[in-house]
Write a protein that holds these residues in place. Structure first.
Motif, PDB file in Angstrom:
ATOM      1  N   VAL A  93       0.830  -1.204   0.000  1.00  0.00           N
ATOM      2  CA  VAL A  93       0.000   0.000   0.000  1.00  0.00           C
ATOM      3  C   VAL A  93       0.872   1.266   0.000  1.00  0.00           C
ATOM      4  O   VAL A  93       1.782   1.397   0.826  1.00  0.00           O
ATOM      5  N   VAL A  94       0.591   2.189  -0.924  1.00  0.00           N
ATOM      6  CA  VAL A  94       1.291   3.484  -0.967  1.00  0.00           C
ATOM      7  C   VAL A  94       0.403   4.499  -0.224  1.00  0.00           C
ATOM      8  O   VAL A  94      -0.683   4.843  -0.707  1.00  0.00           O
ATOM      9  N   PRO A  95       0.829   4.942   0.963  1.00  0.00           N
ATOM     10  CA  PRO A  95      -0.064   5.732   1.833  1.00  0.00           C
ATOM     11  C   PRO A  95      -0.693   6.953   1.156  1.00  0.00           C
ATOM     12  O   PRO A  95      -1.891   7.202   1.308  1.00  0.00           O
ATOM     13  N   GLU A  96       0.089   7.716   0.404  1.00  0.00           N
ATOM     14  CA  GLU A  96      -0.437   8.943  -0.198  1.00  0.00           C
ATOM     15  C   GLU A  96      -1.519   8.631  -1.238  1.00  0.00           C
ATOM     16  O   GLU A  96      -2.556   9.306  -1.299  1.00  0.00           O
ATOM     17  N   LEU A  97      -1.269   7.586  -2.027  1.00  0.00           N
ATOM     18  CA  LEU A  97      -2.275   7.181  -3.032  1.00  0.00           C
ATOM     19  C   LEU A  97      -3.541   6.693  -2.331  1.00  0.00           C
ATOM     20  O   LEU A  97      -4.658   6.951  -2.786  1.00  0.00           O
ATOM     21  N   ALA A  98      -3.361   5.971  -1.227  1.00  0.00           N
ATOM     22  CA  ALA A  98      -4.518   5.448  -0.485  1.00  0.00           C
ATOM     23  C   ALA A  98      -5.387   6.603   0.000  1.00  0.00           C
ATOM     24  O   ALA A  98      -6.613   6.598  -0.183  1.00  0.00           O
ATOM     25  N   ALA A  99      -4.755   7.623   0.588  1.00  0.00           N
ATOM     26  CA  ALA A  99      -5.513   8.757   1.128  1.00  0.00           C
ATOM     27  C   ALA A  99      -6.296   9.465   0.017  1.00  0.00           C
ATOM     28  O   ALA A  99      -7.468   9.803   0.176  1.00  0.00           O
ATOM     29  N   ARG A 100      -5.631   9.668  -1.123  1.00  0.00           N
ATOM     30  CA  ARG A 100      -6.301  10.363  -2.241  1.00  0.00           C
ATOM     31  C   ARG A 100      -7.480   9.552  -2.761  1.00  0.00           C
ATOM     32  O   ARG A 100      -8.521  10.114  -3.131  1.00  0.00           O
ATOM     33  N   SER A 101      -7.322   8.245  -2.792  1.00  0.00           N
ATOM     34  CA  SER A 101      -8.393   7.400  -3.286  1.00  0.00           C
ATOM     35  C   SER A 101      -9.580   7.382  -2.301  1.00  0.00           C
ATOM     36  O   SER A 101     -10.739   7.396  -2.716  1.00  0.00           O
ATOM     37  N   HIS A 102      -9.288   7.371  -0.991  1.00  0.00           N
ATOM     38  CA  HIS A 102     -10.379   7.475  -0.003  1.00  0.00           C
ATOM     39  C   HIS A 102     -11.166   8.767  -0.250  1.00  0.00           C
ATOM     40  O   HIS A 102     -12.392   8.778  -0.262  1.00  0.00           O
ATOM     41  N   GLN A 103     -10.398   9.845  -0.447  1.00  0.00           N
ATOM     42  CA  GLN A 103     -10.994  11.170  -0.659  1.00  0.00           C
ATOM     43  C   GLN A 103     -11.939  11.151  -1.862  1.00  0.00           C
ATOM     44  O   GLN A 103     -13.031  11.710  -1.820  1.00  0.00           O
ATOM     45  N   LYS A 104     -11.473  10.459  -2.922  1.00  0.00           N
ATOM     46  CA  LYS A 104     -12.242  10.427  -4.168  1.00  0.00           C
ATOM     47  C   LYS A 104     -13.549   9.633  -4.009  1.00  0.00           C
ATOM     48  O   LYS A 104     -14.584  10.018  -4.545  1.00  0.00           O
ATOM     49  N   ASN A 105     -13.494   8.549  -3.254  1.00  0.00           N
ATOM     50  CA  ASN A 105     -14.623   7.605  -3.236  1.00  0.00           C
ATOM     51  C   ASN A 105     -15.585   7.730  -2.066  1.00  0.00           C
ATOM     52  O   ASN A 105     -16.687   7.190  -2.114  1.00  0.00           O
ATOM     53  N   ILE A 106     -15.155   8.382  -1.003  1.00  0.00           N
ATOM     54  CA  ILE A 106     -15.887   8.238   0.258  1.00  0.00           C
ATOM     55  C   ILE A 106     -17.336   8.756   0.190  1.00  0.00           C
ATOM     56  O   ILE A 106     -18.267   8.082   0.643  1.00  0.00           O
ATOM     57  N   LEU A 107     -17.524   9.914  -0.420  1.00  0.00           N
ATOM     58  CA  LEU A 107     -18.860  10.511  -0.400  1.00  0.00           C
ATOM     59  C   LEU A 107     -19.837   9.683  -1.236  1.00  0.00           C
ATOM     60  O   LEU A 107     -20.964   9.402  -0.823  1.00  0.00           O
ATOM     61  N   PHE A 108     -19.344   9.282  -2.399  1.00  0.00           N
ATOM     62  CA  PHE A 108     -20.138   8.450  -3.294  1.00  0.00           C
ATOM     63  C   PHE A 108     -20.543   7.145  -2.590  1.00  0.00           C
ATOM     64  O   PHE A 108     -21.687   6.694  -2.652  1.00  0.00           O
ATOM     65  N   LEU A 109     -19.581   6.554  -1.860  1.00  0.00           N
ATOM     66  CA  LEU A 109     -19.843   5.270  -1.197  1.00  0.00           C
ATOM     67  C   LEU A 109     -20.843   5.435  -0.040  1.00  0.00           C
ATOM     68  O   LEU A 109     -21.714   4.588   0.158  1.00  0.00           O
ATOM     69  N   LEU A 156      -2.897   4.213   8.562  1.00  0.00           N
ATOM     70  CA  LEU A 156      -2.166   5.213   7.780  1.00  0.00           C
ATOM     71  C   LEU A 156      -2.836   6.565   7.985  1.00  0.00           C
ATOM     72  O   LEU A 156      -4.040   6.720   7.730  1.00  0.00           O
ATOM     73  N   LEU A 157      -2.045   7.524   8.455  1.00  0.00           N
ATOM     74  CA  LEU A 157      -2.622   8.778   8.932  1.00  0.00           C
ATOM     75  C   LEU A 157      -3.431   9.531   7.868  1.00  0.00           C
ATOM     76  O   LEU A 157      -4.503  10.060   8.165  1.00  0.00           O
ATOM     77  N   GLY A 158      -2.934   9.535   6.630  1.00  0.00           N
ATOM     78  CA  GLY A 158      -3.641  10.269   5.565  1.00  0.00           C
ATOM     79  C   GLY A 158      -5.069   9.763   5.399  1.00  0.00           C
ATOM     80  O   GLY A 158      -6.027  10.542   5.376  1.00  0.00           O
ATOM     81  N   GLY A 159      -5.215   8.464   5.309  1.00  0.00           N
ATOM     82  CA  GLY A 159      -6.540   7.857   5.159  1.00  0.00           C
ATOM     83  C   GLY A 159      -7.408   8.091   6.381  1.00  0.00           C
ATOM     84  O   GLY A 159      -8.606   8.402   6.269  1.00  0.00           O
ATOM     85  N   LEU A 160      -6.811   7.961   7.559  1.00  0.00           N
ATOM     86  CA  LEU A 160      -7.567   8.172   8.798  1.00  0.00           C
ATOM     87  C   LEU A 160      -8.123   9.598   8.857  1.00  0.00           C
ATOM     88  O   LEU A 160      -9.249   9.823   9.306  1.00  0.00           O
ATOM     89  N   LEU A 161      -7.316  10.557   8.375  1.00  0.00           N
ATOM     90  CA  LEU A 161      -7.769  11.962   8.394  1.00  0.00           C
ATOM     91  C   LEU A 161      -8.946  12.170   7.446  1.00  0.00           C
ATOM     92  O   LEU A 161      -9.877  12.910   7.754  1.00  0.00           O
ATOM     93  N   VAL A 162      -8.914  11.467   6.297  1.00  0.00           N
ATOM     94  CA  VAL A 162     -10.028  11.600   5.342  1.00  0.00           C
ATOM     95  C   VAL A 162     -11.327  11.116   6.000  1.00  0.00           C
ATOM     96  O   VAL A 162     -12.345  11.792   5.997  1.00  0.00           O
TER      97      VAL A 162
END
Ligand code: KG4
Ligand code: ZN
Length: 335
Positions: A42-58, A84-90
């Motif tokens: 898992v690449v933490p920065e990519l994970a956080a950005r992807s959470h950001q992209k999908n979360i509202l829709f999901l 991973l802190l980035g994802g947790l913050l999202v």
């Protein structure tokens, strides 16, 4: 009437949402991020950005599936950590924003405890005390869990067991995450064909970096002698790797059950789905008279329902979070 809770999980590479009625899911959805496959982890920065992209829709889709309106919700729960802190913050910011906007209480959930309490899905109470074994991609930890206290008995001094499954999976040319593939292939192999070391560490603790390196060095050496070594020995390699990764878990768990004199063992995390681990724990539970809880396979790996189940038990105790609650990448067990 049981409360409706929205639960948000974003600690690693799964964006997972659940809408709960008490400790039972009304609907739950999960997006597993595929873009990490090509990096073998898992690449933490990519994970956080992807959470950001999908979360509202999901979240929207999960509401529609549950057929309930936001106005019917009673609280909003989210994974506070570890992860991973980035994802947790999202996830945390989304939960806070919605709770503030909809004027709802906020519930912060410990991801590791949620891996254990998901075993009590559909129940009204968690039966304390118990020994908790969390085995995942990020953690290998033995916890003595009591009603008001959780004590770490031991944990991995280096890599988590799931991480080693995945890294050795890469060496065997399995796509990420390799754990489940090694497990499946192992059922066709003979674990006595190859021997790997088991680290000697203090009681209830684990160390997997030595065996990880030993497996890598062995495979690289054999590949130099024979290009097709991995292909021709895959099932036996998988069986041996699985055996040497699972044995320390069994050994330390038995030791911890004996020393604590606990009679209840609760297991959770992705590696809890492992066929050999389950088989051995069931055998010892029967032999020693333990009550054993292992989640159904789809609730072993990260999911939104586990956050929702733990949130329900916190909701019952009115354990709500403040809006200034801070996400954490590592656990503070004194909390
Ligand atoms: O709990 P989880 O979804 O994520 C974390 O919180 O880390 O665990 C994911 C881990 C991965 O390392 C994956 O390879 C492993 O669980 N896993 C397994 C099996 N199924 C998933 N490892 C061994 N055997 C399995 N059957
Ligand atoms: Zn997890």
């Amino acid at each position: 009437m049981k409360p409706y809770l929205l639960a948000i999980e974003t600690s690693c590479d799964e964006t997972a949402i659940a809408i709960m009625e008490g400790s039972s899911p009304k609907s739950h959805l999960c997006i597993t991020q595929a873009m990490h496959n090509k990096f073998g982890g898992v690449v933490p920065e990519l994970a956080a950005r992807s959470h950001q992209k999908n979360i509202l829709f999901l979240i929207d889709r999960t509401f529609k599936k549950a057929n309930i309106e936001a106005s019917q919700l009673d609280a909003i729960a989210f994974t506070q950590g570890p992860g991973l802190l980035g994802g947790l913050l999202v996830g945390g910011c989304m939960a806070k924003g919605l709770a503030y906007g909809w004027q709802l209480p906020l519930i912060s959930v410990n991801h590791l405890i949620a891996h254990l309490t998901v075993n009590f899905i559909g129940k009204e109470e968690v039966p304390y005390p118990f020994l908790g074994l969390v085995v995942s991609g990020g953690h290998t930890i033995l916890l003595h869990v009591e009603k008001k206290k959780c004590t770490v008995l031991g944990e991995s001094l280096d890599d988590a067991v799931g991480e080693v499954f995945d890294k050795t999976g890469n060496l065997l040319n399995f796509p990420y995450p390799g754990g489940i593939r090694i497990d499946k292939m192992a059922t066709k192999g003979d674990f006595t064909k190859f021997t790997f070391p088991i680290a000697k560490v203090k009681p209830f603790h684990f160390s997997f970096s030595g065996v990880k390196t030993a497996i890598r060095v062995f495979i690289e050496r054999k590949k130099k002698e024979d290009d097709n070594f991995v292909r021709d020995n895959k099932a036996n390699l998988c069986a041996s790797i699985r055996y040497y990764l699972i044995q320390p878990l069994i050994k330390e768990t038995i030791k911890a059950m004996q020393v604590t004199k606990l009679k209840r063992l609760v297991v959770g995390g992705g590696v809890a789905a492992n066929i050999l681990l389950q088989k051995e724990l069931k055998y010892f539970a029967l032999q020693k008279g333990w009550e054993l809880h292992i989640p159904p396979v789809n609730y072993c790996t990260d999911n939104g329902v586990m956050i929702g189940v733990e949130a329900y038990f916190k909701w019952k105790k009115k354990k709500f979070a403040n809006f200034n609650v801070v996400s954490y990448s590592r656990c503070d067990w004194t909390l």
